[in-house]
Design a protein around this motif. Structure first.
Motif, short mmCIF file in Angstrom:
data_model
loop_
_atom_site.label_atom_id
_atom_site.label_comp_id
_atom_site.label_asym_id
_atom_site.label_seq_id
_atom_site.Cartn_x
_atom_site.Cartn_y
_atom_site.Cartn_z
N LEU A 43 39.88 -34.77 -37.60
CA LEU A 43 38.53 -35.12 -37.19
C LEU A 43 38.21 -36.53 -37.66
O LEU A 43 38.28 -36.82 -38.86
CB LEU A 43 37.51 -34.15 -37.78
CG LEU A 43 36.04 -34.44 -37.43
CD1 LEU A 43 35.79 -34.21 -35.94
CD2 LEU A 43 35.10 -33.60 -38.27
N ASP A 44 37.85 -37.39 -36.73
CA ASP A 44 37.39 -38.73 -37.06
C ASP A 44 35.87 -38.72 -36.99
O ASP A 44 35.29 -38.73 -35.91
CB ASP A 44 37.97 -39.75 -36.09
CG ASP A 44 37.62 -41.19 -36.47
OD1 ASP A 44 36.74 -41.38 -37.34
OD2 ASP A 44 38.20 -42.13 -35.90
N ILE A 45 35.22 -38.71 -38.14
CA ILE A 45 33.76 -38.53 -38.17
C ILE A 45 33.00 -39.79 -37.74
O ILE A 45 31.78 -39.75 -37.62
CB ILE A 45 33.27 -38.05 -39.56
CG1 ILE A 45 33.89 -38.85 -40.70
CG2 ILE A 45 33.58 -36.58 -39.72
CD1 ILE A 45 33.26 -40.15 -40.96
N TYR A 64 30.10 -31.99 -47.02
CA TYR A 64 30.51 -33.24 -46.37
C TYR A 64 30.99 -34.22 -47.44
O TYR A 64 30.19 -34.70 -48.26
CB TYR A 64 29.33 -33.85 -45.59
CG TYR A 64 29.74 -35.08 -44.82
CD1 TYR A 64 30.36 -34.97 -43.58
CD2 TYR A 64 29.52 -36.36 -45.34
CE1 TYR A 64 30.76 -36.10 -42.88
CE2 TYR A 64 29.92 -37.49 -44.63
CZ TYR A 64 30.53 -37.36 -43.41
OH TYR A 64 30.93 -38.47 -42.72
N CYS A 65 32.29 -34.51 -47.44
CA CYS A 65 32.92 -35.28 -48.51
C CYS A 65 33.23 -36.75 -48.21
O CYS A 65 33.40 -37.52 -49.17
CB CYS A 65 34.22 -34.61 -48.94
SG CYS A 65 34.01 -32.92 -49.53
N PRO A 66 33.41 -37.19 -46.96
CA PRO A 66 33.82 -38.58 -46.75
C PRO A 66 32.89 -39.59 -47.40
O PRO A 66 31.66 -39.40 -47.43
CB PRO A 66 33.78 -38.71 -45.21
CG PRO A 66 34.02 -37.33 -44.72
CD PRO A 66 33.30 -36.44 -45.69
N GLY A 92 28.27 -39.68 -40.05
CA GLY A 92 29.27 -38.62 -39.94
C GLY A 92 28.70 -37.28 -40.35
O GLY A 92 28.97 -36.25 -39.73
N ALA A 93 27.88 -37.28 -41.40
CA ALA A 93 27.22 -36.05 -41.83
C ALA A 93 26.24 -35.57 -40.77
O ALA A 93 26.15 -34.37 -40.48
CB ALA A 93 26.49 -36.28 -43.15
N VAL A 94 25.49 -36.50 -40.18
CA VAL A 94 24.55 -36.14 -39.12
C VAL A 94 25.27 -35.51 -37.94
O VAL A 94 24.83 -34.48 -37.39
CB VAL A 94 23.75 -37.39 -38.68
CG1 VAL A 94 22.95 -37.09 -37.41
CG2 VAL A 94 22.83 -37.87 -39.80
N ALA A 136 20.16 -42.94 -47.59
CA ALA A 136 19.91 -42.20 -46.35
C ALA A 136 20.30 -40.73 -46.51
O ALA A 136 19.61 -39.83 -46.00
CB ALA A 136 20.68 -42.84 -45.20
N ILE A 137 21.37 -40.46 -47.22
CA ILE A 137 21.79 -39.08 -47.49
C ILE A 137 20.73 -38.34 -48.28
O ILE A 137 20.41 -37.16 -48.02
CB ILE A 137 23.14 -39.06 -48.22
CG1 ILE A 137 24.29 -39.31 -47.25
CG2 ILE A 137 23.36 -37.75 -48.97
CD1 ILE A 137 24.56 -38.17 -46.28
#
Length: 226
Positions: A43-45, A64-66, A92-94, A136-137
């Protein structure tokens, strides 16, 4: 955690790998995806996607770790640097949360764990890009915690200090660098992936069932004491 379905993005190394190991030991079913995986787990986030293969209908937890570590003076940070940090750490998390929302709601007791950084609430030089993305997170954590509380979904974030993972290798690559980093922390060492993983598993578990909307610092005391 027995029988719970947990999705981990970035579960191939560092903190994500330790989280997956601890959860598996506790009986959870792990669905891990990463850019470094091949086949259906790839998966490329940073790109839009339509599916995460082989997922069950109900998801009980999401991690979500990246992340990125892009430390430069503000003047040397380009707009592309800021955009890249936002893509990896935040957007990516969104993207994945958009996709998993209905599956998390089916659980009626799901837990989401995101990762911030102590650089958001503790001013650190050369951190303007990563602090912005991780800020933002933190905003997303609190907003989704409020929006999803009625569905029984808890949303929390962990804000680590420097942790010994492959991502941080350049900051700990020599004995002198590691020693200097350790001395900055009141507890006399930098973090380990297992430190952050243990806190993550706690937030995913029923033991934290009355905790949501929080940003928990796991940082060896560096943000609070001298």
């Amino acid at each position: 955690m027995k029988g719970k379905n947990i999705v981990i993005i970035g579960g191939n190394s560092g903190i994500g790998k330790k989280v997956a190991e601890k959860l598996s030991q506790n009986g959870a079913e792990i669905y891990a995806y990463s850019r470094s995986f091949t086949g259906e787990q790839h998966l490329d986030i940073e790109k839009d996607f339509e599916a995460l293969p082989n997922l069950p209908e109900t998801i009980h937890g999401f991690v979500y770790c990246p992340g990125t570590i892009n430390l430069k003076p503000f003047k040397r940070l380009t707009i592309d640097d800021f955009r890249q940090d936002l893509e990896v750490n935040y957007l990516g998390a969104v993207r994945t949360l958009h996709f998993l929302e209905n599956s998390l709601k089916r659980s009626k007791e799901a837990s989401v764990v995101l990762y911030s950084s102590i650089a958001v609430q503790t001013g650190l030089g050369f951190h303007s890009s990563i602090a912005g993305a991780k800020g933002a997170i933190e905003g997303l954590t609190r907003s989704l915690a409020a929006e999803w509380a009625s569905y029984g979904i808890r949303v929390n974030a962990i804000a680590p200090s420097l942790t010994d993972t492959p991502l941080a290798n350049s900051l700990l690559s020599t004995p002198d660098k590691k020693s200097a980093a350790e001395k900055r922390h009141p507890l006399g060492r930098v973090g380990k992936a297992t430190d952050i993983a243990a806190s993550t598993v706690f937030l995913l578990s029923d033991q934290s069932s009355w905790i949501t909307g929080q940003v928990i610092k796991v940082d060896g005391g560096i943000s609070a004491i001298k």
